[in-house]
Design an enzyme around this catalytic site. Sequence first.
Site, PDB file in Angstrom:
ATOM      1  N   ARG A 185       0.836  -1.215   0.000  1.00  0.00           N
ATOM      2  CA  ARG A 185       0.000   0.000   0.000  1.00  0.00           C
ATOM      3  C   ARG A 185       0.870   1.265   0.000  1.00  0.00           C
ATOM      4  O   ARG A 185       0.589   2.238   0.697  1.00  0.00           O
ATOM      5  CB  ARG A 185      -0.927   0.052   1.227  1.00  0.00           C
ATOM      6  CG  ARG A 185      -1.830  -1.110   1.387  1.00  0.00           C
ATOM      7  CD  ARG A 185      -2.904  -1.161   0.309  1.00  0.00           C
ATOM      8  NE  ARG A 185      -3.779  -2.279   0.580  1.00  0.00           N
ATOM      9  CZ  ARG A 185      -3.537  -3.523   0.179  1.00  0.00           C
ATOM     10  NH1 ARG A 185      -2.475  -3.795  -0.560  1.00  0.00           N
ATOM     11  NH2 ARG A 185      -4.370  -4.496   0.466  1.00  0.00           N
ATOM     12  N   SER A 266     -10.296  -1.032   4.409  1.00  0.00           N
ATOM     13  CA  SER A 266      -9.427  -1.261   5.570  1.00  0.00           C
ATOM     14  C   SER A 266      -8.954   0.079   6.110  1.00  0.00           C
ATOM     15  O   SER A 266      -8.297   0.831   5.387  1.00  0.00           O
ATOM     16  CB  SER A 266      -8.200  -2.079   5.167  1.00  0.00           C
ATOM     17  OG  SER A 266      -8.629  -3.278   4.594  1.00  0.00           O
ATOM     18  N   GLU A 362      -4.413   3.259   7.188  1.00  0.00           N
ATOM     19  CA  GLU A 362      -4.134   3.138   5.749  1.00  0.00           C
ATOM     20  C   GLU A 362      -4.842   4.293   5.037  1.00  0.00           C
ATOM     21  O   GLU A 362      -4.379   4.815   4.026  1.00  0.00           O
ATOM     22  CB  GLU A 362      -4.677   1.793   5.239  1.00  0.00           C
ATOM     23  CG  GLU A 362      -4.522   1.623   3.735  1.00  0.00           C
ATOM     24  CD  GLU A 362      -5.157   0.341   3.195  1.00  0.00           C
ATOM     25  OE1 GLU A 362      -5.107  -0.699   3.877  1.00  0.00           O
ATOM     26  OE2 GLU A 362      -5.692   0.397   2.073  1.00  0.00           O
TER      27      GLU A 362
HETATM   28  C1  FAD Z   1     -15.371  -1.280   0.613  1.00  0.00           C
HETATM   29  C2  FAD Z   1     -13.942  -0.989   0.278  1.00  0.00           C
HETATM   30  C3  FAD Z   1     -13.074  -2.031   0.011  1.00  0.00           C
HETATM   31  C4  FAD Z   1     -11.728  -1.780  -0.291  1.00  0.00           C
HETATM   32  N1  FAD Z   1     -10.890  -2.826  -0.575  1.00  0.00           N
HETATM   33  C5  FAD Z   1      -9.601  -2.622  -0.886  1.00  0.00           C
HETATM   34  C6  FAD Z   1      -8.728  -3.710  -1.186  1.00  0.00           C
HETATM   35  O1  FAD Z   1      -9.117  -4.871  -1.190  1.00  0.00           O
HETATM   36  N2  FAD Z   1      -7.442  -3.421  -1.481  1.00  0.00           N
HETATM   37  C7  FAD Z   1      -6.971  -2.144  -1.516  1.00  0.00           C
HETATM   38  O2  FAD Z   1      -5.788  -1.964  -1.800  1.00  0.00           O
HETATM   39  N3  FAD Z   1      -7.779  -1.093  -1.243  1.00  0.00           N
HETATM   40  C8  FAD Z   1      -9.077  -1.299  -0.926  1.00  0.00           C
HETATM   41  N4  FAD Z   1      -9.901  -0.243  -0.640  1.00  0.00           N
HETATM   42  C9  FAD Z   1      -9.364   1.118  -0.646  1.00  0.00           C
HETATM   43  C10 FAD Z   1      -9.585   1.912  -1.958  1.00  0.00           C
HETATM   44  O3  FAD Z   1     -10.528   1.275  -2.763  1.00  0.00           O
HETATM   45  C11 FAD Z   1      -8.294   2.084  -2.737  1.00  0.00           C
HETATM   46  O4  FAD Z   1      -7.298   2.693  -1.953  1.00  0.00           O
HETATM   47  C12 FAD Z   1      -8.502   2.907  -4.027  1.00  0.00           C
HETATM   48  O5  FAD Z   1      -7.352   2.868  -4.831  1.00  0.00           O
HETATM   49  C13 FAD Z   1      -8.878   4.350  -3.758  1.00  0.00           C
HETATM   50  O6  FAD Z   1      -9.318   4.889  -4.973  1.00  0.00           O
HETATM   51  P1  FAD Z   1     -10.082   6.274  -5.063  1.00  0.00           P
HETATM   52  O7  FAD Z   1     -10.272   6.603  -6.497  1.00  0.00           O
HETATM   53  O8  FAD Z   1     -11.311   6.231  -4.243  1.00  0.00           O
HETATM   54  O9  FAD Z   1      -8.994   7.235  -4.445  1.00  0.00           O
HETATM   55  P2  FAD Z   1      -9.073   8.309  -3.256  1.00  0.00           P
HETATM   56  O10 FAD Z   1      -9.472   7.618  -1.990  1.00  0.00           O
HETATM   57  O11 FAD Z   1      -9.872   9.457  -3.687  1.00  0.00           O
HETATM   58  O12 FAD Z   1      -7.536   8.718  -3.165  1.00  0.00           O
HETATM   59  C14 FAD Z   1      -6.568   7.812  -2.739  1.00  0.00           C
HETATM   60  C15 FAD Z   1      -5.179   8.414  -2.920  1.00  0.00           C
HETATM   61  O13 FAD Z   1      -4.872   8.545  -4.298  1.00  0.00           O
HETATM   62  C16 FAD Z   1      -4.514   9.895  -4.598  1.00  0.00           C
HETATM   63  N5  FAD Z   1      -5.010  10.171  -5.975  1.00  0.00           N
HETATM   64  C17 FAD Z   1      -6.228   9.882  -6.466  1.00  0.00           C
HETATM   65  N6  FAD Z   1      -6.278  10.179  -7.779  1.00  0.00           N
HETATM   66  C18 FAD Z   1      -5.075  10.711  -8.101  1.00  0.00           C
HETATM   67  C19 FAD Z   1      -4.509  11.230  -9.312  1.00  0.00           C
HETATM   68  N7  FAD Z   1      -5.171  11.230 -10.469  1.00  0.00           N
HETATM   69  N8  FAD Z   1      -3.243  11.724  -9.257  1.00  0.00           N
HETATM   70  C20 FAD Z   1      -2.525  11.717  -8.081  1.00  0.00           C
HETATM   71  N9  FAD Z   1      -3.016  11.228  -6.931  1.00  0.00           N
HETATM   72  C21 FAD Z   1      -4.265  10.724  -6.932  1.00  0.00           C
HETATM   73  C22 FAD Z   1      -5.173  10.714  -3.525  1.00  0.00           C
HETATM   74  O14 FAD Z   1      -4.519  11.950  -3.345  1.00  0.00           O
HETATM   75  C23 FAD Z   1      -5.036   9.808  -2.327  1.00  0.00           C
HETATM   76  O15 FAD Z   1      -3.741   9.916  -1.789  1.00  0.00           O
HETATM   77  C24 FAD Z   1     -11.254  -0.460  -0.333  1.00  0.00           C
HETATM   78  C25 FAD Z   1     -12.146   0.608  -0.073  1.00  0.00           C
HETATM   79  C26 FAD Z   1     -13.463   0.352   0.226  1.00  0.00           C
HETATM   80  C27 FAD Z   1     -14.399   1.482   0.496  1.00  0.00           C
END
Ligand code: FAD
Length: 367
Positions: A185, A266, A362
């Site tokens: 991560r 998580s 995380e």
């Molecule tokens: C129900 C649930 C289950 C999940 N299961 C998992 C799992 O199994 N494994 C896992 O690894 N994660 C999991 N996650 C966490 C999450 O899905 C991931 O971390 C995902 O990549 C976040 O994507 P997001 O678009 O919502 O990003 P955000 O939460 O909006 O942002 C996450 C990070 O990425 C950065 N970011 C976003 N877009 C850009 C861009 N274009 N340029 C630069 N920086 C950027 C943000 O600044 C931030 O630091 C889960 C979340 C939920 C709610």
Amino acid sequence: MKNIAQNAPLLPYNTFHMDVKAAVFAEYENVDELREILNDPAVAALMQAEKAKGRLPFWHIGSGSNLLFTGDYPGVVLHCKSTGIRVVPTEGTESSDEGEDEGVCLLEVEAGTVWDDVCAYCVENGLYGPENLSLIPGETGAAAVQNIGAYGVEISNLVEKVICWDVEADKEHIFDGTEMGYGYRESRLKHEADKARYVVIRVVLRVQRKPRLHLEYEGIQKALGINLEADPEAVEKLSLQEVRNAVIRIREGKLPDPKDVGNAGSFFKNPVVENAVFDKLQTQYPNMPHYVVDKGHTKIPAGWMIEQCGWKGKSLGRAGVYEKQSLVLVNRGGAEPQEIVRLCRTIIEDVEKKFGIRIEPEVNLIG
Ligand SMILES: Cc1cc2nc3c(=O)[nH]c(=O)nc-3n(C[C@H](O)[C@H](O)[C@H](O)COP(=O)(O)OP(=O)(O)OC[C@H]3O[C@@H](n4cnc5c(N)ncnc54)[C@H](O)[C@@H]3O)c2cc1C
């Protein structure tokens, strides 16, 4: 079309359902629009002011599924609306019939593309690699920043290049997958120096046309009704779609759907400790689950420790610990950001008191 809004609600942009606002919220569909936003006098002034206070000049979000706004955000929030998946024509890879690159397919994916759409696209087109990462919420740009992982696969196994906009130099900058500083991560783009400078605009993924499934995780075998130890050939009869469906079934069975229950997956990272620390704890807790990381380190599931502290299914105000998975904090309805923060802090302290290990979020806490 670009959109710049002041005092904008962030409720639709975070899966924790936090009803907070951003001083400026700006969305763009391409690099030209991103540049226009960054050069907008009001946006540029606010970015400058935030920087002068020692804060990030902007926060780029994806779909907000791994972050917690701890209150109204006083700075600039950026979001990319560009979506799409394109096969990159490759010479000497798809066409070659020998060697390591045989059967490789490169996909160029716009940062705003929903990650699960990439997984579905690959399965539909017989491309192996992302199937175990099915149904992880969020966008592709964020997935490459976060190094998302599940069931034995991390996106870092697939990332060929991350194409960024360098906000300081006002030009494109490409990181090779090997330059991304990937770990559990973890990537360089999670850290302040790079976070203040680079915006991910596209990600190039390296996927495979030849069958190559990752079914080591016992839960997947169980969901597929196979046991590879007893029947190693079972893998040959499996389709990509069956693996994707199994992953989706597992996830739907144990994780809350953010549409119904506010959460960010998580909430804590699983701590990695030195073996000496683990050995000592194991004498006290012989049933402590653990995973070998390398010769000197062991990973302990934070969810198990939280459960041992009695938090599973419990609440503090309107913030709670999910009934089926203690690693997930939930908004029981109408929780204020500070209620989630208070629960987070209390859990960290309780785990430290009981196990002597300080677990870390995380989730990105943004305030
Ligand atoms: C129900 C649930 C289950 C999940 N299961 C998992 C799992 O199994 N494994 C896992 O690894 N994660 C999991 N996650 C966490 C999450 O899905 C991931 O971390 C995902 O990549 C976040 O994507 P997001 O678009 O919502 O990003 P955000 O939460 O909006 O942002 C996450 C990070 O990425 C950065 N970011 C976003 N877009 C850009 C861009 N274009 N340029 C630069 N920086 C950027 C943000 O600044 C931030 O630091 C889960 C979340 C939920 C709610």
